[in-house]
Design a protein around this motif. Structure first.
Motif, PDB file in Angstrom:
ATOM      1  N   GLU A   1      67.341  66.781   9.564  1.00 37.18           N
ATOM      2  CA  GLU A   1      68.482  66.628  10.462  1.00 37.18           C
ATOM      3  C   GLU A   1      68.175  67.192  11.845  1.00 37.18           C
ATOM      4  O   GLU A   1      68.515  66.581  12.859  1.00 37.18           O
ATOM      5  CB  GLU A   1      69.716  67.296   9.864  1.00 37.18           C
ATOM      6  CG  GLU A   1      70.225  66.577   8.624  1.00 37.18           C
ATOM      7  CD  GLU A   1      71.301  67.341   7.877  1.00 37.18           C
ATOM      8  OE1 GLU A   1      71.653  68.479   8.287  1.00 37.18           O
ATOM      9  OE2 GLU A   1      71.783  66.805   6.864  1.00 37.18           O
ATOM     10  N   GLN A   2      67.520  68.350  11.889  1.00 36.94           N
ATOM     11  CA  GLN A   2      67.145  68.942  13.176  1.00 36.94           C
ATOM     12  C   GLN A   2      66.219  68.010  13.949  1.00 36.94           C
ATOM     13  O   GLN A   2      66.363  67.836  15.163  1.00 36.94           O
ATOM     14  CB  GLN A   2      66.477  70.295  12.963  1.00 36.94           C
ATOM     15  CG  GLN A   2      67.416  71.385  12.509  1.00 36.94           C
ATOM     16  CD  GLN A   2      66.668  72.674  12.165  1.00 36.94           C
ATOM     17  OE1 GLN A   2      65.631  72.970  12.735  1.00 36.94           O
ATOM     18  NE2 GLN A   2      67.206  73.427  11.217  1.00 36.94           N
ATOM     19  N   HIS A   3      65.275  67.408  13.241  1.00 33.42           N
ATOM     20  CA  HIS A   3      64.342  66.482  13.874  1.00 33.42           C
ATOM     21  C   HIS A   3      65.071  65.247  14.413  1.00 33.42           C
ATOM     22  O   HIS A   3      64.821  64.813  15.543  1.00 33.42           O
ATOM     23  CB  HIS A   3      63.246  66.071  12.878  1.00 33.42           C
ATOM     24  CG  HIS A   3      62.304  65.055  13.414  1.00 33.42           C
ATOM     25  ND1 HIS A   3      61.320  65.355  14.326  1.00 33.42           N
ATOM     26  CD2 HIS A   3      62.213  63.722  13.180  1.00 33.42           C
ATOM     27  CE1 HIS A   3      60.658  64.256  14.632  1.00 33.42           C
ATOM     28  NE2 HIS A   3      61.175  63.253  13.940  1.00 33.42           N
ATOM     29  N   ILE A   4      65.966  64.679  13.614  1.00 35.79           N
ATOM     30  CA  ILE A   4      66.711  63.483  14.027  1.00 35.79           C
ATOM     31  C   ILE A   4      67.593  63.788  15.237  1.00 35.79           C
ATOM     32  O   ILE A   4      67.708  62.978  16.157  1.00 35.79           O
ATOM     33  CB  ILE A   4      67.583  62.946  12.868  1.00 35.79           C
ATOM     34  CG1 ILE A   4      66.711  62.481  11.696  1.00 35.79           C
ATOM     35  CG2 ILE A   4      68.540  61.852  13.325  1.00 35.79           C
ATOM     36  CD1 ILE A   4      65.928  61.224  11.924  1.00 35.79           C
ATOM     37  N   LEU A   5      68.209  64.969  15.250  1.00 40.11           N
ATOM     38  CA  LEU A   5      69.142  65.326  16.324  1.00 40.11           C
ATOM     39  C   LEU A   5      68.462  65.926  17.553  1.00 40.11           C
ATOM     40  O   LEU A   5      69.116  66.163  18.575  1.00 40.11           O
ATOM     41  CB  LEU A   5      70.194  66.303  15.796  1.00 40.11           C
ATOM     42  CG  LEU A   5      71.122  65.752  14.716  1.00 40.11           C
ATOM     43  CD1 LEU A   5      72.011  66.858  14.162  1.00 40.11           C
ATOM     44  CD2 LEU A   5      71.956  64.601  15.251  1.00 40.11           C
ATOM     45  N   ALA A   6      67.162  66.156  17.478  1.00 45.50           N
ATOM     46  CA  ALA A   6      66.439  66.828  18.568  1.00 45.50           C
ATOM     47  C   ALA A   6      66.627  66.181  19.943  1.00 45.50           C
ATOM     48  O   ALA A   6      66.709  66.904  20.940  1.00 45.50           O
ATOM     49  CB  ALA A   6      64.953  66.943  18.224  1.00 45.50           C
ATOM     50  N   PRO A   7      66.729  64.854  20.062  1.00 49.61           N
ATOM     51  CA  PRO A   7      66.925  64.265  21.398  1.00 49.61           C
ATOM     52  C   PRO A   7      68.279  64.596  22.034  1.00 49.61           C
ATOM     53  O   PRO A   7      68.436  64.452  23.241  1.00 49.61           O
ATOM     54  CB  PRO A   7      66.809  62.756  21.157  1.00 49.61           C
ATOM     55  CG  PRO A   7      66.060  62.621  19.881  1.00 49.61           C
ATOM     56  CD  PRO A   7      66.446  63.819  19.066  1.00 49.61           C
ATOM     57  N   LEU A   8      69.246  65.035  21.248  1.00 54.72           N
ATOM     58  CA  LEU A   8      70.559  65.380  21.792  1.00 54.72           C
ATOM     59  C   LEU A   8      70.539  66.784  22.363  1.00 54.72           C
ATOM     60  O   LEU A   8      69.823  67.663  21.857  1.00 54.72           O
ATOM     61  CB  LEU A   8      71.631  65.307  20.701  1.00 54.72           C
ATOM     62  CG  LEU A   8      71.885  63.955  20.055  1.00 54.72           C
ATOM     63  CD1 LEU A   8      72.938  64.090  18.959  1.00 54.72           C
ATOM     64  CD2 LEU A   8      72.321  62.941  21.091  1.00 54.72           C
TER      65      LEU A   8
END
Length: 197
Positions: free
Chosen positions: A136-143
């Motif tokens: 989840e951290q990886h997926i949300l990193a661009p935000l």
């Protein structure tokens, strides 16, 4: 949501959804396409993170429901995850053989079984949930960091609403809103001839 890659305003553009929809990260994605891209990335990464338990991500989500006391029956799990009841039975058999869950009779309905996480299941879930958290951290990193919790909260609220009430789309109203019912604009069906008349 889009971003300006070269302007130095990437974070602000991602957070506010400003910018040319064909420039930067937006690439013209609409809502459905964007959800699909995020889902596929999440599904692929989650499969890698939890693929070592029976059922992979599906098994993980069932185990999560059992750990959190939300697995009142096989039927409710099948309905919740949109899985055929027979498939859910096989998945629960596999999770039970792995020592992760057990089925206990429901005291109020002898035909029903509660799905409960075993101690081993709780330990495995704690390990697996740390892996999923990294996904989840990886997926949300661009935000922007300050937007991530709010995004997750809104997405979970939307999912909870849809799970409880269905998509709440009145197809007749959609047809009326977009005047889809007009016979003149309909494409001919395959295999039928349209005659002039």
């Amino acid at each position: 949501m889009t971003a300006h890659r070269d302007s130095g305003e990437e974070t602000e553009a991602v957070a506010t959804g400003t910018g040319d929809s064909r420039d930067g990260y937006g690439n013209g994605y609409d809502f459905g396409m964007a959800i699909g891209v995020v889902f596929r990335a999440y599904a692929k990464a989650t499969e890698a993170a939890v693929g070592d338990i029976p059922g992979g991500p599906r098994g993980y989500f069932v185990l999560t429901a059992a750990v959190q006391g939300e697995a009142s029956s096989q039927r409710s799990l099948a309905d919740r995850f949109g899985v055929d009841r027979t498939v859910m039975t096989y998945l629960l058999d596999d999770l039970e053989r792995a020592g992760l869950v057990e089925r206990r009779p429901d005291p109020s309905d002898r035909r029903s079984r509660h799905i409960v996480a075993t101690e081993h299941g709780r330990e495995r879930w704690a390990e697996l949930s740390r892996r999923v958290s990294l996904v989840e951290q990886h997926i949300l990193a661009p935000l922007p960091e300050e937007s991530r919790a709010g995004f997750q909260s809104m997405l979970c609220a939307l999912a909870g609403h849809l799970d409880a009430h269905g998509p709440a789309v009145d197809l007749c109203q959609v047809a009326a809103d977009f005047d889809i019912t007009g016979e003149g604009d309909r494409a001919p069906r395959r295999g039928r001839r349209r005659t002039a008349g």
